[in-house]
Design a protein around this motif. Structure first.
Motif, PDB file in Angstrom:
ATOM      1  N   ASN A 166      -5.119   5.880 -11.560  1.00 53.92           N
ATOM      2  CA  ASN A 166      -5.422   5.566 -10.048  1.00 53.92           C
ATOM      3  C   ASN A 166      -3.944   5.353  -9.438  1.00 53.92           C
ATOM      4  O   ASN A 166      -3.393   4.365  -9.759  1.00 53.92           O
ATOM      5  N   ARG A 167      -3.399   6.270  -8.941  1.00 49.06           N
ATOM      6  CA  ARG A 167      -1.704   6.192  -8.054  1.00 49.06           C
ATOM      7  C   ARG A 167      -1.930   4.855  -7.129  1.00 49.06           C
ATOM      8  O   ARG A 167      -0.884   4.044  -6.960  1.00 49.06           O
ATOM      9  N   ASP A 168      -3.239   4.650  -6.326  1.00 46.91           N
ATOM     10  CA  ASP A 168      -3.080   3.568  -5.689  1.00 46.91           C
ATOM     11  C   ASP A 168      -2.944   2.094  -6.310  1.00 46.91           C
ATOM     12  O   ASP A 168      -2.687   1.057  -5.443  1.00 46.91           O
ATOM     13  N   GLY A 191       0.880   5.386  -4.936  1.00 47.02           N
ATOM     14  CA  GLY A 191       0.030   5.859  -4.149  1.00 47.02           C
ATOM     15  C   GLY A 191       0.250   5.243  -2.701  1.00 47.02           C
ATOM     16  O   GLY A 191       1.313   4.920  -2.042  1.00 47.02           O
ATOM     17  N   GLU A 195      -6.156   1.954  -0.305  1.00 50.63           N
ATOM     18  CA  GLU A 195      -6.266   3.269   0.645  1.00 50.63           C
ATOM     19  C   GLU A 195      -7.690   3.681   0.344  1.00 50.63           C
ATOM     20  O   GLU A 195      -8.315   4.491   0.979  1.00 50.63           O
ATOM     21  N   ASP A 196      -8.401   3.071  -0.681  1.00 53.68           N
ATOM     22  CA  ASP A 196      -9.677   3.619  -1.317  1.00 53.68           C
ATOM     23  C   ASP A 196     -10.699   3.531  -0.088  1.00 53.68           C
ATOM     24  O   ASP A 196     -10.842   2.559   0.303  1.00 53.68           O
TER      25      ASP A 196
END
Length: 860
Positions: A166-168, A191, A195-196
């Motif tokens: 997960n880049r975030d 990321g 942001e999700d």
């Protein structure tokens, strides 16, 4: 005749000095000079009696109520209550006074002049204040918490990239600054932080205030006294708090539940596409010179990242973090074949600036042989790791001896200033050659025969890849390796979901069901496969269990347990357990001195704190000192939900259980049954006659509520589905209630009655032993879709328990977690061996045939 104009109030030049204005021109008899009595220039006129009183000229030290002054103007032109000035022209400094109009006020021209003076004074006030006033204090810190990282320009970042699916939450860069009492952090990810749009992400800063690793919450060797938690989603911060740990009575812990929100604490946080900013105002944390931090992030779906290093601040208040040095230690070879050859390989990586290592030594165990070399003068630049070997010199008599060593921060000296992190388990190697036979020493060359485990699970740290077992004398040895980092564990023991409704508002952190971020390995051992004692787990009728817990690459605890048939539970026993591990492998031993053994078998289960788990197949022990083991019969490894669990339904030794909401109503009523468990519940699955008995203890629920309910599910055809199918069954019971049955109609659940749901099915719920217990008796046909299931036939199976207090649902079956209407998310239940159920079914058949023949004979 007197003219009309003679009666006008204003005197003419021709009548000056006249008494009442009527006397002859220049008539003598002036009073004391030029003035006249009641004339123009008289007393009360324009003349003077030592200056006129109420006249328009002359002075009695200045006129009173005249045009003169009494040390200034009083009720003159510039009067008190007129248009003049008090504290204005005092002591006659404006010689002629201010003129008045017919209303007794200043003329428009004078008003304009006064306004101009006032405006000019106001204009001069600003420069005057700037030149002579107190200067405005400068801001205490340059950092403004707005998500814009431009104010961090010039402050060093550590440049630490920590990969993640997960880049975030994939860390890429972070920094810290203490300025003016404010403690600020900046975090960048690959990321966009928070942001999700459908779930939540979390960022954590663990703070070791007292610079002691021996106090506080243990996270990768750091003793964190405080943690800043920032949670949110949809690009908004929904919760930012400062928490503290730990109580004086227990200053060191791995229990996440010991965190308590700091009263009156203030945390500012803001996220943007550029990164995340976090700030604590003064007096929130209390740092020492060597206080340190670790940055971590999670998406609460199993992807967690943690900074490669713990770091601290530069001595200068504006310097940001000091450079950080990471030292990874690995064995160069499991056997050092000759003196003077490499013992360990060290990889040095710097973050935030160059680091020069002036001296580095490894520390051996006190009695280990050999002499290790020392490294010196190594300059490490960011982005350019340096690898160096530590050599060992030893004498021929040392051959066959193990050496265990590690890098200690106290044995590393650097030029300048840098924080230090050592990563990796102790380095173990044998000198000259390794001995024959198994022993627990961290050397894994003695495991030559391994059983591959091919099924994958979401958490690589508990994703088993190979297993093995060996018995040498009275000692049982087991082996396992994983795809990731064994005993990797977790530093963030929280599972959060977004609230329903609008996003962005404050929300309290969730309560995790497991409070320790440890990975757990269980080895179930059957000491004699010819005996029927023990409990059926993972295809093994286990008599003993080895339990090993670990986190951050290290073993935290280990112990031995024996199955107690009298109360159907595992009981701790004082039998020696030894464990060693490297990055991905583990070996453990159990002392079975005095225990009769035969052909032995074992199975291993690995579970993380989120109940993601993997299980091996059955493995038969190989006797003797040299073998690694032989493969046993293939184990069932069905997969349905996300990391689906499997329960073994085994015959009950003592026949039918009593269905009353108590798993131990009679002694040994569930003897012989299979068992299942997770952090919320435990249970038994047994068979008797043509019925399955399921007893579930919901240990996580400690409240006695009549609306609490337990529900079990069966996918009889094991065909899954996104909605309840016609072969699916659901059975529920309330505390103190009776069975309610349902079946699927390809869309939803509908009531189920006989014959679709057997009339002999029953259930009971009771608050037993401080928690709810739900017990069921369900027909084979409603479990596997037939009263004669094949050996080890698989059906979908799940358990859901509702705690009405807090509206919490506890589940067993898969890590999805299993849900009410989606069979694809359930786990499994295996039918018993065919021979176990063939006899009672055959007996029933024989009785039926005999009865039918007798009726036929009687009819004839």
């Amino acid at each position: 005749m007197t003219s009309d104009r003679d009666s006008r109030k204003g005197p003419s030049r021709d009548h000056r000095g006249l008494t009442n204005g009527n006397g002859p021109l220049r008539v003598q008899g002036l009073t004391n000079g030029l003035g006249r009595t009641n004339g123009m220039g008289r007393t009360n006129g324009l003349g003077r009696t030592n200056g006129l009183t109420n006249g328009l000229a002359g002075r009695t030290n200045g006129l009173t109520n005249g045009s003169g002054r009494t040390n200034g103007l009083t009720n003159g032109t510039g009067r008190t209550n007129g248009t003049g000035v008090i504290n204005g022209f005092i002591n006659g400094s404006y010689r002629h006074g201010l003129r008045r109009n017919s209303y007794g006020v200043i003329l428009p021209k004078d008003a304009r002049r006064g306004v101009s003076i006032a405006v000019l004074a106001l204009l001069l006030l600003g420069p005057f204040y700037v030149l002579f006033g107190t200067p405005t204090p400068a801001p205490l810190t340059r950092i403004v918490v707005d998500g814009n990282l431009d104010d961090w320009i010039g402050i060093p970042f550590l440049g630490d990239t920590v990969p993640s699916p997960n880049r975030d939450v994939e860390l890429s860069n972070y920094s810290a600054l203490e300025e003016g009492g404010y403690l600020s952090f900046a975090v960048k990810v690959a990321g966009i932080p928070l942001e999700d749009s459908t779930g939540l992400d979390g960022f954590y800063v663990f703070i070791d205030e007292d610079a002691s690793r021996d106090t506080g919450y243990q996270v990768r060797g750091l003793g964190a006294d405080a943690v800043v938690s920032v949670r949110g989603g949809n690009n908004l911060v929904s919760n930012a708090v400062l928490s503290r740990c730990c109580p004086l009575s227990n200053p060191t812990t791995t229990d996440w539940a010991k965190w308590r929100q700091a009263p009156g604490s203030i945390v500012s946080a803001r996220a943007s596409a550029a990164g995340l900013e976090i700030q604590l105002p003064p007096q929130q944390v209390f740092l020492k010179e060597m206080s340190s931090f670790i940055i971590a992030a999670t998406d609460y779906d199993g992807n967690e990242t943690m900074g490669s290093v713990d770091f601290d601040l530069a001595a200068e208040s504006t310097g940001g973090p000091r450079p950080a040095l990471l030292i990874r230690q690995d064995p160069s070879s499991p056997i050092v074949t000759a003196t003077g050859r490499p013992f360990a390989s060290l990889t040095l990586t710097s973050f935030g600036g160059p680091v020069t290592v002036t001296s580095l030594a490894m520390a051996k165990r006190p009695l280990d042989p050999g002499v290790l070399s020392t490294l010196s003068d190594l300059t490490v630049l960011p982005g350019r790791p340096v690898t160096a070997s530590v050599m060992i010199a030893f004498n021929p008599p040392d051959s066959g001896q193990p050496v265990v060593a590690r890098v200690e921060p106290t044995t590393v000296a650097v030029s300048g200033s840098a924080s230090l992190t050592v990563e990796g388990p102790d380095v173990t190697a044998y000198l000259g050659s390794a001995p024959v036979g198994h022993r627990i020493d961290g050397y894994f060359g003695d495991w030559s025969q391994l059983r591959p485990e091919t099924a994958a699970v979401p958490d690589r740290n508990v994703d088993l890849r190979n297993t093995a077992a060996n018995r040498t004398g009275s000692t049982a040895f087991v082996y396992a390796d994983v795809a990731g980092k064994i005993f990797g564990g977790s530093g963030i023991v929280e599972r959060l979901v977004p609230p329903t409704g609008a996003r962005g508002g404050p929300e309290a952190p969730g309560t995790p069901t497991v409070r320790r971020g440890e990975d757990v390995f269980r080895a179930y051992i059957d000491v004699d496969t010819a005996q029927s004692s023990g409990t059926m787990v993972l295809g093994v009728r286990a008599d003993y269990m080895m339990l090993v817990n670990g986190t951050h690459g290290r073993v935290v605890s280990s112990g031995a347990y024996q199955w107690a048939a009298s109360n159907s539970t595992w009981t701790a026993v004082p039998r020696g357990v030894e464990v060693k591990n490297d990055r991905s492998r583990m070996e453990a031993s159990l002392d079975l001195t005095g225990i009769p053994t035969g052909v032995m078998a074992m199975a291993i289960e690995a579970t993380d704190w989120r109940m993601v788990s993997d299980a091996s197949g059955v493995y038969n022990f190989l006797d003797g000192p040299t073998g690694g083991g032989t493969r046993g019969a293939p184990g069932l490894d069905p997969r349905n939900g996300n990391n689906a669990d499997t329960a073994q339904a085994q015959p009950l030794t003592n026949g039918d259980a009593v269905v009353d909401g108590n798993c131990a109503t009679t002694g040994g009523e569930y003897t012989g049954a299979g068992s299942f468990s997770n952090g919320n519940m435990s249970g038994f699955t047994g068979t008797s006659g043509s019925y399955v008995f399921v007893c579930v203890s919901v240990t996580a629920d400690t409240t006695n509520d009549v609306l609490d309910a337990g529900t079990i599910y069966f996918d009889t055809q094991h065909n899954g589905g996104g909605t309840p199918q016609t072969d699916d069954r659901k059975f529920s019971v309330l505390l103190g209630g009776t069975l309610v049955s349902y079946k699927g109609d390809n869309t939803a659940w509908i009531p189920c009655t006989s014959p679709a749901c057997d009339s002999g099915n029953v259930a009971a719920g009771a608050f037993t032993g401080g928690h709810p217990v739900y017990e069921f008796k369900i027909r084979f046909n409603n479990t596997w879709g037939t009263d004669t299931p094949a050996p080890n036939q698989v059906a979908g199976f799940a358990v859901l328990a509702l705690d009405i207090t807090g509206a919490t649902t506890y589940t067993w079956g898969s890590a999805s977690p299993p849900t009410d209407t989606v069979p694809d998310t359930w786990g499994h239940i295996n039918a018993p061996e065919f021979t176990d159920i063939l006899v009672p079914i055959a007996v029933v058949g024989v009785i039926y045939l005999l009865a039918r023949r007798r009726r036929r004979d009687a009819d004839s």
